[in-house]
Design an enzyme around this catalytic site. Structure first.
Site, PDB file in Angstrom:
ATOM      1  N   LYS A 251       0.850  -1.212   0.000  1.00  0.00           N
ATOM      2  CA  LYS A 251       0.000   0.000   0.000  1.00  0.00           C
ATOM      3  C   LYS A 251       0.879   1.254   0.000  1.00  0.00           C
ATOM      4  O   LYS A 251       0.643   2.189  -0.759  1.00  0.00           O
ATOM      5  CB  LYS A 251      -0.923   0.011   1.234  1.00  0.00           C
ATOM      6  CG  LYS A 251      -1.820  -1.218   1.341  1.00  0.00           C
ATOM      7  CD  LYS A 251      -2.714  -1.172   2.559  1.00  0.00           C
ATOM      8  CE  LYS A 251      -1.988  -1.239   3.905  1.00  0.00           C
ATOM      9  NZ  LYS A 251      -1.281  -2.513   4.159  1.00  0.00           N
TER      10      LYS A 251
ATOM     11  N   ARG B  61      -9.595   0.862   8.478  1.00  0.00           N
ATOM     12  CA  ARG B  61      -9.077  -0.455   8.843  1.00  0.00           C
ATOM     13  C   ARG B  61     -10.120  -1.276   9.580  1.00  0.00           C
ATOM     14  O   ARG B  61      -9.848  -2.404   9.984  1.00  0.00           O
ATOM     15  CB  ARG B  61      -7.890  -0.252   9.756  1.00  0.00           C
ATOM     16  CG  ARG B  61      -6.650  -0.913   9.250  1.00  0.00           C
ATOM     17  CD  ARG B  61      -5.583  -0.419  10.160  1.00  0.00           C
ATOM     18  NE  ARG B  61      -4.383  -1.122  10.041  1.00  0.00           N
ATOM     19  CZ  ARG B  61      -3.308  -0.641   9.421  1.00  0.00           C
ATOM     20  NH1 ARG B  61      -3.357   0.489   8.786  1.00  0.00           N
ATOM     21  NH2 ARG B  61      -2.210  -1.327   9.446  1.00  0.00           N
TER      22      ARG B  61
ATOM     23  N   ARG C  11      12.060  -5.058   5.336  1.00  0.00           N
ATOM     24  CA  ARG C  11      11.754  -3.676   4.926  1.00  0.00           C
ATOM     25  C   ARG C  11      12.660  -2.702   5.665  1.00  0.00           C
ATOM     26  O   ARG C  11      12.991  -2.889   6.836  1.00  0.00           O
ATOM     27  CB  ARG C  11      10.302  -3.351   5.249  1.00  0.00           C
ATOM     28  CG  ARG C  11      10.001  -1.862   5.065  1.00  0.00           C
ATOM     29  CD  ARG C  11       8.545  -1.546   5.041  1.00  0.00           C
ATOM     30  NE  ARG C  11       7.863  -1.950   6.250  1.00  0.00           N
ATOM     31  CZ  ARG C  11       6.543  -1.862   6.413  1.00  0.00           C
ATOM     32  NH1 ARG C  11       5.788  -1.402   5.429  1.00  0.00           N
ATOM     33  NH2 ARG C  11       5.984  -2.240   7.534  1.00  0.00           N
TER      34      ARG C  11
ATOM     35  N   ARG D 101      11.388  -0.564  11.233  1.00  0.00           N
ATOM     36  CA  ARG D 101      10.275  -0.259  12.136  1.00  0.00           C
ATOM     37  C   ARG D 101      10.203  -1.277  13.265  1.00  0.00           C
ATOM     38  O   ARG D 101      10.422  -2.465  13.057  1.00  0.00           O
ATOM     39  CB  ARG D 101       8.953  -0.286  11.350  1.00  0.00           C
ATOM     40  CG  ARG D 101       8.666   0.995  10.622  1.00  0.00           C
ATOM     41  CD  ARG D 101       7.519   0.927   9.660  1.00  0.00           C
ATOM     42  NE  ARG D 101       6.315   0.248  10.128  1.00  0.00           N
ATOM     43  CZ  ARG D 101       5.190   0.163   9.419  1.00  0.00           C
ATOM     44  NH1 ARG D 101       5.127   0.730   8.216  1.00  0.00           N
ATOM     45  NH2 ARG D 101       4.144  -0.474   9.880  1.00  0.00           N
TER      46      ARG D 101
ATOM     47  N   ARG E 140       0.183  -8.758  13.625  1.00  0.00           N
ATOM     48  CA  ARG E 140      -0.453  -7.790  12.718  1.00  0.00           C
ATOM     49  C   ARG E 140      -1.286  -8.507  11.667  1.00  0.00           C
ATOM     50  O   ARG E 140      -2.356  -8.030  11.286  1.00  0.00           O
ATOM     51  CB  ARG E 140       0.614  -6.926  12.054  1.00  0.00           C
ATOM     52  CG  ARG E 140       1.162  -5.859  13.000  1.00  0.00           C
ATOM     53  CD  ARG E 140       2.455  -5.265  12.489  1.00  0.00           C
ATOM     54  NE  ARG E 140       2.323  -4.548  11.243  1.00  0.00           N
ATOM     55  CZ  ARG E 140       3.345  -4.264  10.441  1.00  0.00           C
ATOM     56  NH1 ARG E 140       4.570  -4.638  10.762  1.00  0.00           N
ATOM     57  NH2 ARG E 140       3.141  -3.609   9.329  1.00  0.00           N
TER      58      ARG E 140
HETATM   59  P1  AP5 Z   1       4.874  -1.508   1.872  1.00  0.00           P
HETATM   60  O1  AP5 Z   1       4.532  -0.751   0.623  1.00  0.00           O
HETATM   61  O2  AP5 Z   1       5.588  -0.771   2.948  1.00  0.00           O
HETATM   62  O3  AP5 Z   1       3.587  -2.275   2.438  1.00  0.00           O
HETATM   63  P2  AP5 Z   1       2.318  -1.729   3.206  1.00  0.00           P
HETATM   64  O4  AP5 Z   1       1.142  -2.442   2.658  1.00  0.00           O
HETATM   65  O5  AP5 Z   1       2.296  -0.216   3.176  1.00  0.00           O
HETATM   66  O6  AP5 Z   1       2.648  -2.271   4.652  1.00  0.00           O
HETATM   67  P3  AP5 Z   1       2.592  -1.592   6.078  1.00  0.00           P
HETATM   68  O7  AP5 Z   1       3.327  -2.538   6.986  1.00  0.00           O
HETATM   69  O8  AP5 Z   1       3.123  -0.181   6.072  1.00  0.00           O
HETATM   70  O9  AP5 Z   1       1.118  -1.613   6.357  1.00  0.00           O
HETATM   71  P4  AP5 Z   1       0.454  -1.687   7.684  1.00  0.00           P
HETATM   72  O10 AP5 Z   1      -0.912  -1.501   7.209  1.00  0.00           O
HETATM   73  O11 AP5 Z   1       0.694  -2.847   8.545  1.00  0.00           O
HETATM   74  O12 AP5 Z   1       1.174  -0.513   8.535  1.00  0.00           O
HETATM   75  P5  AP5 Z   1       0.739   0.966   8.866  1.00  0.00           P
HETATM   76  O13 AP5 Z   1       1.950   1.796   8.837  1.00  0.00           O
HETATM   77  O14 AP5 Z   1      -0.447   1.384   8.097  1.00  0.00           O
HETATM   78  O15 AP5 Z   1       5.755  -2.767   1.415  1.00  0.00           O
HETATM   79  C1  AP5 Z   1       6.291  -3.664   2.386  1.00  0.00           C
HETATM   80  C2  AP5 Z   1       7.666  -4.150   1.918  1.00  0.00           C
HETATM   81  O16 AP5 Z   1       7.521  -4.905   0.707  1.00  0.00           O
HETATM   82  C3  AP5 Z   1       8.651  -3.003   1.584  1.00  0.00           C
HETATM   83  O17 AP5 Z   1       9.922  -3.423   1.973  1.00  0.00           O
HETATM   84  C4  AP5 Z   1       8.558  -2.881   0.057  1.00  0.00           C
HETATM   85  O18 AP5 Z   1       9.754  -2.364  -0.517  1.00  0.00           O
HETATM   86  C5  AP5 Z   1       8.283  -4.326  -0.355  1.00  0.00           C
HETATM   87  N1  AP5 Z   1       7.466  -4.454  -1.565  1.00  0.00           N
HETATM   88  C6  AP5 Z   1       6.402  -3.689  -1.942  1.00  0.00           C
HETATM   89  N2  AP5 Z   1       5.896  -4.154  -3.112  1.00  0.00           N
HETATM   90  C7  AP5 Z   1       6.638  -5.238  -3.457  1.00  0.00           C
HETATM   91  C8  AP5 Z   1       6.596  -6.155  -4.557  1.00  0.00           C
HETATM   92  N3  AP5 Z   1       5.699  -6.054  -5.532  1.00  0.00           N
HETATM   93  N4  AP5 Z   1       7.506  -7.153  -4.578  1.00  0.00           N
HETATM   94  C9  AP5 Z   1       8.441  -7.268  -3.578  1.00  0.00           C
HETATM   95  N5  AP5 Z   1       8.530  -6.428  -2.519  1.00  0.00           N
HETATM   96  C10 AP5 Z   1       7.639  -5.427  -2.462  1.00  0.00           C
HETATM   97  O19 AP5 Z   1       0.225   0.788  10.398  1.00  0.00           O
HETATM   98  C11 AP5 Z   1       1.121   0.530  11.450  1.00  0.00           C
HETATM   99  C12 AP5 Z   1       0.364   0.478  12.760  1.00  0.00           C
HETATM  100  O20 AP5 Z   1      -0.282   1.752  13.020  1.00  0.00           O
HETATM  101  C13 AP5 Z   1      -0.786  -0.537  12.824  1.00  0.00           C
HETATM  102  O21 AP5 Z   1      -0.333  -1.816  13.191  1.00  0.00           O
HETATM  103  C14 AP5 Z   1      -1.704   0.086  13.910  1.00  0.00           C
HETATM  104  O22 AP5 Z   1      -1.197  -0.137  15.205  1.00  0.00           O
HETATM  105  C15 AP5 Z   1      -1.567   1.580  13.605  1.00  0.00           C
HETATM  106  N6  AP5 Z   1      -2.589   2.047  12.660  1.00  0.00           N
HETATM  107  C16 AP5 Z   1      -2.359   2.585  11.408  1.00  0.00           C
HETATM  108  N7  AP5 Z   1      -3.509   2.903  10.813  1.00  0.00           N
HETATM  109  C17 AP5 Z   1      -4.510   2.581  11.679  1.00  0.00           C
HETATM  110  C18 AP5 Z   1      -5.928   2.654  11.620  1.00  0.00           C
HETATM  111  N8  AP5 Z   1      -6.561   3.133  10.531  1.00  0.00           N
HETATM  112  N9  AP5 Z   1      -6.649   2.200  12.678  1.00  0.00           N
HETATM  113  C19 AP5 Z   1      -6.015   1.742  13.794  1.00  0.00           C
HETATM  114  N10 AP5 Z   1      -4.675   1.628  13.911  1.00  0.00           N
HETATM  115  C20 AP5 Z   1      -3.922   2.050  12.863  1.00  0.00           C
END
Ligand code: AP5
Length: 212
Positions: free
Chosen positions: A15, A90, A124, A159, A170
């Site tokens: 994402k 989410r 990552r 992270r 997660r």
């Molecule tokens: P990346 O693009 O970083 O993946 P992502 O889907 O953005 O993953 P996140 O871990 O950031 O999502 P998340 O939803 O768990 O975390 P968030 O920060 O929102 O790609 C991942 C890796 O893969 C990278 O190394 C990239 O280079 C690689 N990659 C990408 N595409 C690829 C491909 N095609 N092939 C190979 N490699 C590839 O949330 C963190 C925390 O915040 C949550 O756990 C929660 O505690 C809190 N939080 C955030 N939003 C909310 C909400 N709305 N409600 C409640 N709590 C929340």
């Protein structure tokens, strides 16, 4: 072109990677709740202190906190041509709150198998610069100079929630709380699922087609 777009998918589905491309190549405003919360943690604000207690274990920050945060952010933007929501909504409650603020045009859902998600997240590396927030992978999307962000030169970091045990939690939290949003946006006839594996630029081509 669709203007209000939600990015869906499990942790590590890409994402942030695809959202960043939509922002830099097509000029969308990207709102990432994860990035906002991590910035609050770094700045030691009350929100950051609260969020950290949930984020460290991979749990979701409570709905009322996140909904309040996003409402303020959306209202502060005023009228803008397009927003990418990355990591929000989410839960169904968050999706219902977003529907009260604006009309979502499309939910783009990235489909990736669990084994690959774990491998991606544990390798990552992220840029800590709040105005950059680029993401890399040690193998699939490596920075040109090891340990340094290609875009702003900042020192990359891992992270806290990308450690193997937290990643497993997660994924469970995703299945229980966020997976039901696929049904929510399917019922609303707004969903498009894209295979999230393979070349990052090839996936972006499919993203661009979906938002036309
Ligand atoms: P990346 O693009 O970083 O993946 P992502 O889907 O953005 O993953 P996140 O871990 O950031 O999502 P998340 O939803 O768990 O975390 P968030 O920060 O929102 O790609 C991942 C890796 O893969 C990278 O190394 C990239 O280079 C690689 N990659 C990408 N595409 C690829 C491909 N095609 N092939 C190979 N490699 C590839 O949330 C963190 C925390 O915040 C949550 O756990 C929660 O505690 C809190 N939080 C955030 N939003 C909310 C909400 N709305 N409600 C409640 N709590 C929340």
């Amino acid at each position: 072109m669709k203007s209000m777009i939600v990015l869906l998918g499990p942790p590590g589905a890409g994402k942030g990677t695809q959202g960043e491309k939509l922002q830099t190549e097509l000029g969308y405003i990207r709102l990432s709740t994860g990035d906002m919360l991590r910035e609050a943690v770094r700045n030691g604000t009350e929100l950051g202190k609260l969020a950290k207690t949930y984020m460290d274990s991979g749990a979701l920050v409570p709905n009322d906190v996140i909904i309040g945060l996003m409402k303020d952010k959306i209202q502060s933007l005023g009228k803008v041509p397009g927003i990418i929501f990355d990591g929000f909504p989410r839960t169904v409650e968050q999706a219902e709150a977003l529907d009260k603020e604006l009309d979502v045009d499309l939910a783009l859902n990235f489909d990736v198998a669990d084994g690959e998600l774990i491998e991606r997240l544990t390798q990552r590396r992220s840029c800590p610069n709040p105005s950059c927030q680029a993401v890399y992978h040690l193998v699939y999307n490596a920075p040109k100079v090891a340990g340094k962000c290609d875009k702003c030169g900042s020192e990359l970091y891992q992270r806290d929630d990308d450690k193997a045990e937290t990643v497993k939690n997660r994924l469970e939290v995703y299945r229980k709380n966020t997976f039901p949003l696929i049904g929510y946006y399917t019922d609303a006839k707004k969903i498009c699922t894209i295979p999230g594996t393979g070349d990052i630029n090839a996936i972006f081509e499919q993203v661009k087609k979906a938002i036309q």
